[in-house]
Design a protein around this motif. Structure first.
Motif, PDB file in Angstrom:
ATOM      1  N   ALA A  30      21.669  26.565  35.159  1.00  0.00           N
ATOM      2  CA  ALA A  30      22.818  27.314  34.632  1.00  0.00           C
ATOM      3  C   ALA A  30      22.358  28.683  34.125  1.00  0.00           C
ATOM      4  CB  ALA A  30      23.500  26.526  33.517  1.00  0.00           C
ATOM      5  N   ARG A  31      21.197  28.698  33.465  1.00  0.00           N
ATOM      6  CA  ARG A  31      20.676  29.981  32.971  1.00  0.00           C
ATOM      7  C   ARG A  31      20.304  30.913  34.124  1.00  0.00           C
ATOM      8  NH1 ARG A  31      18.307  29.658  27.627  1.00  0.00           N
ATOM      9  NH2 ARG A  31      18.776  27.634  26.709  1.00  0.00           N
ATOM     10  N   CYS A  48      29.302  19.960  37.217  1.00  0.00           N
ATOM     11  CA  CYS A  48      29.500  19.518  35.832  1.00  0.00           C
ATOM     12  C   CYS A  48      30.076  20.674  35.033  1.00  0.00           C
ATOM     13  CB  CYS A  48      28.185  19.016  35.226  1.00  0.00           C
ATOM     14  SG  CYS A  48      26.957  20.321  34.959  1.00  0.00           S
ATOM     15  N   GLN A  49      30.566  20.342  33.865  1.00  0.00           N
ATOM     16  CA  GLN A  49      31.085  21.357  32.955  1.00  0.00           C
ATOM     17  C   GLN A  49      29.976  21.749  31.972  1.00  0.00           C
ATOM     18  OE1 GLN A  49      34.032  22.694  33.496  1.00  0.00           O
ATOM     19  NE2 GLN A  49      34.280  21.279  35.237  1.00  0.00           N
ATOM     20  N   PRO A  50      30.142  22.878  31.259  1.00  0.00           N
ATOM     21  CA  PRO A  50      29.151  23.247  30.238  1.00  0.00           C
ATOM     22  C   PRO A  50      28.968  22.089  29.258  1.00  0.00           C
ATOM     23  CG  PRO A  50      30.679  25.061  30.603  1.00  0.00           C
ATOM     24  CD  PRO A  50      31.200  23.902  31.400  1.00  0.00           C
ATOM     25  N   GLY A  51      27.735  21.786  28.945  1.00  0.00           N
ATOM     26  CA  GLY A  51      27.433  20.642  28.081  1.00  0.00           C
ATOM     27  C   GLY A  51      27.114  19.387  28.874  1.00  0.00           C
ATOM     28  N   ARG A 110      18.963  16.799  32.885  1.00  0.00           N
ATOM     29  CA  ARG A 110      19.468  17.647  31.801  1.00  0.00           C
ATOM     30  C   ARG A 110      18.676  18.963  31.741  1.00  0.00           C
ATOM     31  NH1 ARG A 110      23.186  16.058  28.233  1.00  0.00           N
ATOM     32  NH2 ARG A 110      23.585  13.831  27.904  1.00  0.00           N
ATOM     33  N   ILE A 111      17.376  18.852  31.850  1.00  0.00           N
ATOM     34  CA  ILE A 111      16.521  20.045  31.796  1.00  0.00           C
ATOM     35  C   ILE A 111      16.809  20.941  33.010  1.00  0.00           C
ATOM     36  CG2 ILE A 111      14.139  20.879  31.890  1.00  0.00           C
ATOM     37  CD1 ILE A 111      13.328  18.202  30.521  1.00  0.00           C
TER      38      ILE A 111
END
Lengths: 406, 406
Positions: free
Chosen positions: A107-108, A394-397, A100-101
């Protein structure tokens, strides 16, 4: 090695520490009373303005989607591959937290934004097509209670070194700017620190962005045009070769990374004819020996005046080609060139990276043929080998690995 | 390490050698009867055609001239620095031969032409602003019967490692394409083989070509804007700081190369205010703490509300600045980021490269001040150091070093 590990003391440090004691107090005081010229301007810098002569530093590749980026993406100029070993205490919950991290920061960073704990946000503002691709080794998958990939079988040509082989988690960090790639690698490794330790790092390069016409096939350091027969991203063919359609890896793929040491000195002693025959293609433009242009279809049946195959049976191209159309892969390799050991004049080769839906069905039979016979083996030695499952995007979230860890 | 030095034997080599014996015979036969699809197309490839979307791969920097290229040249994205030790038998005549060969190949390669003994001429056709700059260490100069430079005095902050220090001959190979730089390095090292052996190699990078607006000052891996106060090539100021006007070095300069290990982990623990104060500039845009824009003149006299200097006395910028205008240098640094040792997460820093007419008068007093006090020393360690005389340029037909060796 960082300074704190150097185990050395500096002469004169007492005097300097005295001076610095005052200095640091000054800093603290300045901060306390708000004399701070920094914070006001430390916000996220603005993107390049229109009309500024910035060519490509602001270009981004979408992180979210059905597939991870960095596979079908036109290969960027720089690629850093980092394999990590999980710490003993990293369990399934820990893996989920780690991914997750990592997903969040990836993504950022790929959007040109700073990582969450980045204290140099200015370093992130030139994404230059940065992509970050995660891979799971057999050890990680089994710790998560799943299955998916295993290491390759032994090949007779292999001289594998542990420092370039295997690993639980892979980060493929690729981009057109080397500073951005270095910074992204550091940000991601900070994220993994409590979950894993670095096992190996390999840094590679291709031609710089904008130096050659788009679509030019790369040359490796032997001068060979390398990758002509690659499936082309965006085609059904590519999708069939690369993407998995079943299980937790659906939308993902598998990746083989092999470090191929290339004996540039030995290659130098081979004449041009011998080189072309070894490859089965002309070094000049990559055309098959039976053709004129790079993408001409090779004629394996053609014979020369004295009855030899024009494309020799022992050539790399001939040995790579199977009658079984399933035995194909997608290559996305990087050259490496690192400082040579004392007395040598080169330490160079290829970070061979191949993506295929199924390692056993596609990559292994091909590599078995090359292991048995391939004249190029005379000047190349595989010194590292690793296999990773590449989870779907994956999708956002969401997060990379959620189909295994969710 | 090349394959021939691996000292290992491959299982199955008997069978392969049998097969290859026939294969190689086939190659020879094919060549003998002229069935050779390669040679016809192995001539020097044509340069990119007009209208092709090639952006900058064909750009060249003139090799010949009053000064060597690669100093006043806008810094390219990649820089490889190789220091060599002369073989014991290389005498003054040998030096002259070596420099003639190197000069000839450097002139070719930087023009996008292949080196004389290059069997992969296609690798040379993307010069991408390649420059090759030669430097002579104290040992080479003394073997030539001359004098010019000596190594730096010892500084208390130094933790020098021989594998990054000193050397007789320097090659600075810089360009915007990493493949071109790697190929050029190999070609030049082939030239030096009978005269010298490699002592050390350092590979560095800056932002990729075209990722940022021209004229943007580089950031180092601490995120600092690094080089704001540099003299600007093309100005009288630059000429006075850099070029020597006397003796065999007239038209040349001197170069200091120091490998500065940067403790990125330690730097991470310093907050933004502390960082800005250490440097004396804002990390956000490189402006002095008394200014708003990067190139604002710092006001060293300005005090804050509680009487401290706004630009701290211990800051890197303040300590670098001398009241003596002669104590200035021209920096042309590259970042380095190499795979970390086991257990570490970074091995990064700066290949600090400075040019100045006179090392003793310009560089040494500045470095003495920084050695005495500079808060940045807390997070940086010099681990390599070398000094070279950089001979003037030459005209076509001449060679680099002719004013010493001619």
């Amino acid at each position: 090695m960082t300074r704190s590990d150097s185990g050395t003391q500096r002469p004169g440090s007492t005097r300097r520490q005295f001076l610095l004691g005052g200095a640091v107090a000054g800093v603290a005081a300045a901060a306390a009373v708000g004399i701070d010229h920094a914070l006001g301007s430390a916000a996220t810098p603005s993107p390049p303005k229109a009309g500024e002569p910035v060519i490509h530093g602001g270009e981004t590749v979408a992180f979210h989607g059905k597939h991870q980026a960095g596979i079908a993406t036109d290969a960027q100029a720089h690629g850093t591959f980092v394999a990590l070993d999980l710490r003993p205490e990293t369990d399934r919950d820990g893996l989920r937290r780690m991914m997750r991290i990592l997903t969040d920061d990836a993504a950022r960073l790929t959007a040109g934004e700073s990582a969450l704990a980045d204290s140099e946000p200015e370093m992130a503002t030139t994404p230059a097509r940065l992509t970050i691709t995660f891979g799971f080794g057999p050890g990680l998958i089994s710790r998560a209670g799943g299955s998916g990939v295993s290491q390759l079988p032994a090949f007779t040509i292999d001289r594998l070194q542990p420092e370039f082989s295997e690993g639980d988690l892979l980060l493929q960090i690729a981009g057109d700017d080397p500073t951005t790639v270095a910074h992204a690698a550091r940000m991601l490794l900070k994220d993994t620190r409590s979950f894993a330790t670095v096992r190996w790092t390999q840094q590679g390069f291709r031609r710089a962005y904008g130096t050659e016409a788009p679509g030019t096939t790369m040359r490796n350091l032997f001068g060979q045009v390398d990758g002509t027969a690659n499936p082309r991203p965006g085609t059904v063919d590519f999708d069939e070769v690369v993407w998995r359609t079943d299980g937790w890896l659906a939308g993902g793929t598998t990746m083989v990374i092999r470090r191929i040491q290339m004996d540039l000195e030995g290659w130098d002693r081979v004449d041009r004819v011998g080189r072309d025959q070894s490859v089965g293609r002309k070094l000049s433009n990559g055309a098959p020996l039976t053709g004129v242009n790079e993408h001409d279809e090779p004629d394996f049946a053609a014979k020369n005046a004295i009855g030899f195959s024009v494309i020799p049976e022992f050539s790399h191209m001939r040995r790579s080609r199977s009658d079984n159309p399933r035995e194909r892969i997608f290559r996305r390799a990087y050259n490496y060139d690192v400082p040579p050991a004392a007395g040598e004049i080169s330490n160079s080769g290829l970070i061979f990276a191949a993506f295929q839906a199924d390692v056993e069905a596609q990559y292994v039979p091909l590599q078995r043929r090359l292991d048995e016979l391939d004249l190029l083996n005379e000047w190349t030695v595989p010194i590292g080998s690793a296999v990773f499952a590449i989870p779907p995007g994956c999708q956002p979230g969401g997060y990379i690995g959620e189909t295994l860890l969710g």
